[in-house]
Write a protein that holds these residues in place. Sequence first.
Motif, short mmCIF file in Angstrom:
data_model
loop_
_atom_site.label_atom_id
_atom_site.label_comp_id
_atom_site.label_asym_id
_atom_site.label_seq_id
_atom_site.Cartn_x
_atom_site.Cartn_y
_atom_site.Cartn_z
N VAL A 160 -9.88 -58.73 23.09
CA VAL A 160 -9.00 -58.57 21.94
C VAL A 160 -9.12 -56.98 21.48
N ASP A 161 -8.13 -56.35 21.52
CA ASP A 161 -8.03 -54.98 20.95
C ASP A 161 -9.01 -54.11 21.59
N ASP A 162 -8.79 -54.49 23.16
CA ASP A 162 -9.45 -53.58 23.84
C ASP A 162 -11.03 -53.61 24.01
N TRP A 163 -11.79 -54.32 23.10
CA TRP A 163 -13.13 -54.11 23.31
C TRP A 163 -13.82 -55.52 22.72
N LEU A 164 -13.34 -56.47 22.14
CA LEU A 164 -14.05 -57.64 21.78
C LEU A 164 -13.70 -58.90 22.96
N ILE A 165 -14.64 -59.07 23.52
CA ILE A 165 -14.70 -60.44 24.70
C ILE A 165 -14.65 -61.41 23.70
N VAL A 166 -13.89 -62.39 24.08
CA VAL A 166 -13.75 -63.88 23.32
C VAL A 166 -13.67 -64.84 24.41
N GLU A 167 -14.88 -65.76 24.64
CA GLU A 167 -14.79 -66.70 25.53
C GLU A 167 -14.64 -68.16 25.08
N VAL A 168 -13.79 -69.02 25.57
CA VAL A 168 -13.73 -70.39 25.06
C VAL A 168 -14.31 -71.10 26.02
N ASP A 169 -15.69 -71.80 25.67
CA ASP A 169 -16.65 -72.39 26.86
C ASP A 169 -16.43 -73.93 26.53
N SER A 170 -15.89 -74.70 27.82
CA SER A 170 -15.87 -76.09 27.84
C SER A 170 -17.48 -76.58 28.10
N HIS A 171 -17.55 -77.80 27.73
CA HIS A 171 -18.64 -78.44 28.17
C HIS A 171 -18.88 -78.57 29.33
N ARG A 172 -17.55 -78.95 30.16
CA ARG A 172 -18.02 -79.27 31.66
C ARG A 172 -18.46 -78.17 32.34
N TYR A 173 -18.00 -76.98 32.01
CA TYR A 173 -18.55 -75.90 32.90
C TYR A 173 -19.65 -74.93 32.21
N HIS A 174 -19.89 -75.27 31.13
CA HIS A 174 -20.62 -74.26 30.63
C HIS A 174 -21.86 -74.84 30.00
N TYR A 195 -19.02 -53.48 24.57
CA TYR A 195 -18.23 -54.29 24.18
C TYR A 195 -18.92 -55.53 23.27
N GLY A 196 -18.02 -55.74 22.35
CA GLY A 196 -18.56 -56.93 21.50
C GLY A 196 -17.97 -58.19 22.05
N TYR A 197 -18.76 -59.38 21.76
CA TYR A 197 -18.12 -60.72 22.34
C TYR A 197 -18.55 -61.70 21.32
N LEU A 198 -17.74 -62.86 21.40
CA LEU A 198 -17.69 -64.15 20.60
C LEU A 198 -17.77 -65.23 21.63
N ARG A 199 -18.12 -66.44 21.40
CA ARG A 199 -17.97 -67.56 22.25
C ARG A 199 -17.69 -68.75 21.09
N PHE A 200 -16.63 -69.50 21.61
CA PHE A 200 -16.11 -70.59 20.67
C PHE A 200 -16.28 -71.83 21.85
N ASP A 201 -16.30 -72.87 21.37
CA ASP A 201 -16.06 -74.30 22.08
C ASP A 201 -14.82 -75.12 21.91
N TYR A 202 -14.53 -76.04 22.70
CA TYR A 202 -13.32 -76.84 22.45
C TYR A 202 -13.24 -77.36 21.16
N GLU A 203 -14.29 -77.83 20.69
CA GLU A 203 -14.06 -78.33 19.48
C GLU A 203 -13.40 -77.29 18.29
N LEU A 204 -14.06 -76.15 18.35
CA LEU A 204 -13.83 -75.31 17.48
C LEU A 204 -12.43 -74.73 17.42
#
Length: 228
Positions: A160-174, A195-204
């Motif tokens: 996002v905006d060239d510097w913020l890494i956003v990951e969406v983590d599944s329970h199955r793989y993470h 880089y900045g980073y954020l992690r969200f999961d399926y439910e979120l």
Amino acid sequence: DAVRAVVLGGKLGGSSALRSHGIWADGTDLVIATPSTGGRLPPIASGERRLWMDERFRGGDDRRWRVSVLDALLQQATVVDRASLVASVDSALNTRRMTHAQLQRLIEALPKRLRRLGREVDSRAMSGTETKLRLACVAAGLRVEPQASVDRVGFVDLLVDDWLIVEVDSHRYHDAAPRQHVDRVRDGNAVLGSYGYLRFDYELVQFSLEWCIEVILARLRSGRPTAS
């Protein structure tokens, strides 16, 4: 599920057919696709739903027990919101269950209100939740690159905006320890690369999408990290 659908006088349809094809889809009910000419049929049970739609894109070996990918997407379009439909289309393209030529046929068959959907589709998406978060970011006015390659980190779900890494983590793989270790290393390398980073999961993403966007916007306001 397929046997149950046939017993009920139909085939696997909608989200049920999509999942059987290996395509991401919203919905947990067993969906029974039934032709409009269907006569007296057995009653359905809790957790089951009929879709009364004739098939337009019959295909191959699926004719007896499930509808084709294109018909399943057409059926899904009648019961889910736009973002959920785009998520399923992205998944169909990413898993190569549908070609870009078939996508054009699908778009032509959709209601007029959905025919600009092709502009929102991105076959790089690795999951439906990734697509949903991408669309929400775009709606918030953000620049988003799906499956971007980041030095020392690898491919990331969204940049996002060239510097913020956003990951969406599944329970199955993470959730497994080895994968969590890999994720921690990736996060550390993101820090080293400014880089900045954020992690969200399926439910979120599925149930708190607006909150996820608030968090992303707040992180962006704090500015890009600087190298030490």
